[in-house]
Structures are given as structure tokens and as C-alpha cells.
Enzyme design. Structure first.
Site, PDB file in Angstrom:
ATOM      1  N   ASP A  51      52.899  65.674 101.495  1.00 35.39           N
ATOM      2  CA  ASP A  51      54.097  64.886 101.175  1.00 35.39           C
ATOM      3  C   ASP A  51      54.757  65.398  99.889  1.00 35.39           C
ATOM      4  O   ASP A  51      54.105  65.578  98.862  1.00 35.39           O
ATOM      5  CB  ASP A  51      53.656  63.425 101.003  1.00 35.39           C
ATOM      6  CG  ASP A  51      54.787  62.484 100.634  1.00 35.39           C
ATOM      7  OD1 ASP A  51      55.960  62.853 100.791  1.00 35.39           O
ATOM      8  OD2 ASP A  51      54.471  61.357 100.207  1.00 35.39           O
ATOM      9  N   HIS A  69      55.411  57.102  97.181  1.00 34.05           N
ATOM     10  CA  HIS A  69      55.137  58.543  97.272  1.00 34.05           C
ATOM     11  C   HIS A  69      54.647  59.093  95.933  1.00 34.05           C
ATOM     12  O   HIS A  69      55.156  58.730  94.866  1.00 34.05           O
ATOM     13  CB  HIS A  69      56.413  59.288  97.687  1.00 34.05           C
ATOM     14  CG  HIS A  69      56.966  58.850  99.000  1.00 34.05           C
ATOM     15  ND1 HIS A  69      56.578  59.411 100.193  1.00 34.05           N
ATOM     16  CD2 HIS A  69      57.876  57.891  99.311  1.00 34.05           C
ATOM     17  CE1 HIS A  69      57.224  58.825 101.182  1.00 34.05           C
ATOM     18  NE2 HIS A  69      58.023  57.899 100.675  1.00 34.05           N
TER      19      HIS A  69
END
Length: 542
Positions: free
Chosen positions: A188, A361
Site C-alpha cells: 500500500d 493508511h
């Protein structure tokens, strides 16, 4: 035996996350996401990956593995399963969330929940899920044990030391994989440009509770409906201040049902009321949890901001708490909703003016920590715009990762006998647009036409020809829509210019009247107004 990973979406954009891993001619998909349309994608409802080459090889596809229950990772699943019906693996909650959209479409499904850390074998694929923290419960990374070594896909993740449910990113497990040797890491990249670390989800509790406790009247709160941890925090703050809860909006009501059924959302049933019942209570006793954190046009919060909600009419006593920040592309819509809420006098708290939101995130320091734990041979940054992928690559090079490759949608990476190769534009990776009930029947050219219609309108020119002699009958008739307020003088000039063109070149005009009309109309209109409307020609013959 080579291992090939092809990226169908999510590399160079936010959304459409989907990767195909191929071993011995068989394919497993990791995620099957969608993207919400940008403002220039007029009339488009959703954007999907291009699965054309997978549909052609449907017999080779064994399964889909979901990392978590967000639309950008599982929202396209129903469209894919409609063409390629295969088993889908994931955690209980991820599958339950995905089932909502698939069931709405009337698609048959074979969902197979699996526990964390349990190896699953399907054909040549051997894989397991690894817990990660994210902004939805039961997020997972996936590790594939392949003939070329371990391939690790992180899903979306962060390193939250105190997640609401205590389910942390399992760094010891990732470290164990690192010691075994991770051949390829797909990680990610969404927050790779951000410095520092993401605050813990638990850090929001004092701020949210203070806002709710100090609210003089009703509290209207919103977040992503899939962010069940945040829903729980909002609900806990309301309950702690003596309020009753009411959930409105289809996706929020579905979250309430799924979360309580699976035991990941804990609410006293006697304190949860229907919206009609809640409206009969004193305002200081009410907290509404609603949809609309992204400014969706027909969401409950947008309707409230416009004064058009059936039940809730806002006033100066109301407090609105938007526990989210806009995803790319939604900034204008969210700003419009906040302005509407402010205009009616409500106090509005959101991720840019209060501590009511943290990202799901990992930021730069967390990514570097993760790389140090996993120590991959090769890294391919995934999930983000190109600048995010590039920033992640820079971090990896700083950390000494031996091989860092920045790829884009349609590219493939091939592991074969210890070597690595990249195939650029290996498959088509175009946007597939969902427009109403149509899938894939909207092309870029049509979107450009819609943009022109929105910008400069349309001019319609009607002509009548005499079939006996081919002559033009009467004068051209012109009408316009969305062109300009005082159009008639300009349209009169266009009509005269069309007549003159016919008199000058009658045979050529009759041969292709539409082309001649477009050419003359655009020339005159551009000279007189500087605008470029769409010109349509209607030809009748008598």
C-alpha cells in the site's frame, strides 16, 4: 515454474484495486474493486477494471481473495462474478460486506470465509490471510507460497498500536515471513508522501466525546459506513452523553445489521430508535448516524444540507460531525455539503478543523518500519496515484531494498528462476464505465461529447429537401439548448450562412448535408461567440 502478477487497477489511481496472480496457467485475483467517477466523467455511476482478457480465460480462473471490505477493493465483485463465477475467500466481515452488493445484483455467489493464519490450497495456490489494521475491521494482507518464493500483498494497512478492536497489524507474522524470505512485496502506497506516523484510532475518542457532550441540540454524525470502528466510536460518544441513536441511509443501516449480527458492533438495542421515533424526543437526547461523508448527491447528509430531507430539518441548535476527509475527486462535493450545512446555521466539525478523523493508511515512517520487518527482495508499490507509488519507491531505495519497480495498470511482473522481468502494457487496462444498467458501453468519446454539451450546449439545425428536384425547401430552422440566453441573433446568422453555402455548392451540400452544416455552423458560432456547441443536423425529405 514462473509466477506472473498482472495489475488491472490501483496503480496510478485511487480505486479499482485488482491484481491477477498466475501460476502454472491458473489465475487467482486479489481484490476486485471499483473507482468512483471523477467530476469530468459525466453521467457515469462507477468505474471498473477491464476484465476482458480474464473473461476470455474464464476456465483458468480459480478464485478471488479479498483483503477487506471497502468498495475500492470489493465493489466490482458482483460485475466480475456475473461473468466469471468462482469462489471468493476472505474474512467473515469482508465477505458479509461484499455480499450486500452482490446480492443486490442477484448474482449467485460461493463465499468461503477463512480464519487468520490458516493456509488454504486451491489448485496451485497456497495462501493465508494476515491481520492488518485499517479503517474497516478484519482487514488482511495475503501471503502466497509460490514456486518462486513468498509473494506478500499487504492490502490497505497502517501500524496502529491501539486499534479499537485490538486487532493490530501482525508484525511478528510479517517478520517471520521476512526471515523465510519474501521474494515479492506488493505494498500500500496511499500515504507514502506523508511524514511521521498516523495517530491511533483511539486518539479520536476524547475529541469526538467532547464535541458530542457540548452539543446543545441534536448531533448528526457521519463517516464511511464500512468504518465500523468509527461508527462504534460515534455511537459510544452519543450513548455516553445520554442520547438515543438513530441510523439512516441504506449503507449505514446495512452496516448496523451486519456489525451487530457478527458481533463487531456493540450497541444496546433499547437505545437504538427509528428516525421517526427519534424525532419525538428532545433534541439534546438525539444522535443521528448517517451516510453522506463524501458529499454523495442523494445521501441523507446532502439532502439535509439542501433542506430536502424527509425527517431532519437542520437549524442553529444542531451540530454536524463529519468524521472523514474527502477521497480524491470528492473534494468539491464535500465542500458544497459543508457550505450548505453552515448556511443553515449548524456547527460543522470535520477532518480539517477538528480531531475527528485519522487515516487508515501507513505513512512514510510506518512504511519504512514495515520494509525493515519484511525485507523483501523486490518491491512493487501498489494502491495510489503515480506520485504515491514513486514516493514509496524512494522510501524503499532509502531502506536498501535490492529491487524496486514502479509499475502501472496493465503492467505485469514475472518471477522466473530467481530472475525478475517486467512486461509493460501486458493487458488492456482501460476504464470500464457503469452508466445506469449499462456496463462498458460508454466510451471516452461519449464522455467528451457530454463534456461539450455541459460546457457549450447544443444547436439543432433542421433542413427539408424536395425529393423531386433535390432543392432546399424554405430556410433552415435552428434551435439551441444550453447554448446562450440571447441565441436568436447568432442563430439567424448561422441560418443565412447555411443557405449561402447551399447556393454556392448545392451538389456537395446534398451529398453530405450534416458535415456541411456542422462546418458552417461551427465557423459562424466560433467567430461570433467563441463557443463550440455540439451541432446536430436533422434532415427531412418530402
Amino acid at each position: 515454474m514462473s509466477v506472473r502478477t498482472t495489475f488491472l487497477g490501483g496503480l496510478g489511481e485511487i480505486g479499482r484495486n485488482c491484481a491477477a496472480i498466475e501460476i502454472d496457467g491458473r489465475i487467482a485475483l486479489v481484490d476486485c474493486g471499483l473507482m468512483f467517477p471523477r467530476e469530468d466523467m459525466l453521467g457515469v455511476d462507477l468505474v471498473l477494471p477491464d476484465w476482458g482478457w480474464l473473461v476470455e480465460r474464464r476456465e483458468d480462473i480459480l478464485c478471488v481473495v479479498l483483503t477487506h471490505g471497502h468498495e475500492d477493493h470489493m465493489g466490482g465483485l458482483g460485475y466480475f462474478l456475473d461473468e466469471v463465477p468462482v469462489p471468493v475467500y476472505g474474512t467473515r466481515l469482508s465477505l458479509a460486506i461484499a455480499a450486500g452488493r452482490v446480492d443486490e445484483m442477484g448474482i449467485e455467489k460461493d463465499f468461503r470465509p477463512i480464519a487468520d493464519g490458516r493456509w488454504v490450497v486451491d489448485g496451485p495456490f497456497r495462501f493465508q490471510l494476515i491481520p492488518v489494521s485499517h479503517s474497516v475491521p478484519e482487514g488482511s494482507g495475503v501471503v502466497f507460497d509460490t514456486p518462486e518464493g513468498l509473494v506478500v500483498h499487504t492490502g490497505d494497512f497502517k501500524l496502529d498500536p491501539t486499534p479499537v478492536d485490538g486487532r493490530r497489524t501482525d508484525l511478528p507474522k510479517f517478520a517471520e515471513l521476512g526471515r523465510r524470505g519474501v521474494r515479492l512485496l506488493l505494498s500500500d502506497s496511499t500515504n507514502a508522501e506523508r511524514k511521521g506516523v498516523v495517530p491511533s484510532e483511539k486518539s479520536l475518542e476524547p475529541s469526538i466525546r467532547a464535541i458530542v457532550q457540548q452539543a446543545p441540540g441534536r448531533v448528526i454524525s457521519t463517516c464511511f459506513s464500512s468504518h465500523i470502528h468509527r461508527v462504534q466510536q460515534l455511537a459510544d460518544a452519543g450513548l455516553a452523553s445520554g442520547r438515543y441513536l438513530s441510523f439512516i441511509g441504506r449503507s449505514m443501516e446495512r452496516t448496523l445489521r451486519i456489525g451487530t449480527d457478527l458481533g463487531v458492533l456493540h450497541l444496546p438495542p433499547e437505545r437504538v430508535l427509528r428516525i421517526g421515533e427519534a424525532m419525538d424526543l428532545p433534541q439534546e437526547k438525539v444522535m443521528i448516524v448517517t451516510t453522506g461523508s463524501q458529499g454523495e448527491p442523494f445521501s441523507a447528509l446532502s439532502l439535509m444540507a439542501a433542506g430536502r430531507h424527509r425527517w431532519v430539518k437542520l437549524d442553529a441548535e444542531d451540530t454536524v460531525l463529519i468524521s472523514a476527509t474527502p477521497v480524491p475527486g470528492n473534494e468539491t462535493a464535500v465542500s458544497r455539503v459543508i457550505s450548505g450545512l453552515t448556511r443553515v446555521g449548524a456547527r460543522v466539525f470535520h477532518g480539517r478543523n477538528a480531531d475527528v478523523h485519522v487515516s487508515g493508511h501507513a505513512t512514510s515512517e510506518e512504511l519504512k518500519t514495515f520494509l525493515n520487518v519484511v525485507r523483501p527482495t523486490t518491491l512493487v508499490p501498489i494502491h495510489g496515484e503515480y506520485r504515491h507509488l514513486s514516493a514509496h519507491a524512494d522510501l524503499a531505495e532509502e531502506m536498501g531494498v535490492p529491487e524496486v519497480l514502479v509499475l502501472e495498470d496493465g503492467d505485469a511482473i514475472v518471477l522466473d528462476g530467481g530472475s525478475t522481468s517486467v512486461e509493460r502494457r501486458s493487458v488492456a487496462a482501460r476504464y470500464v464505465y457503469v452508466d445506469g444498467s449499462g456496463v462498458g458501453d460508454v466510451r471516452e468519446s461519449l464522455l467528451r461529447e457530454r463534456g461539450k454539451l455541459g460546457d457549450d450546449g447544443v444547436v439543432v439545425v433542421s433542413l427539408v429537401f424536395d425529393t423531386s428536384n433535390g432543392g432546399l425547401v424554405g430556410v433552415p430552422r435552428l434551435t439551441s439548448y444550453g447554448f446562450m440566453d440571447e441565441a436568436p441573433p447568432v442563430l439567424d446568422e448561422v441560418g443565412l450562412a447555411i443557405e449561402a453555402e447551399y447556393e454556392r455548392r448545392p451538389r456537395r451540400f446534398r451529398k453530405d448535408a450534416a458535415a456541411a452544416v456542422r462546418h458552417v455552423s461551427r465557423r459562424v458560432i466560433r467567430a461570433e461567440t467563441g463557443r463550440r456547441p455540439v451541432v446536430l443536423t436533422v434532415v427531412s425529405r418530402f
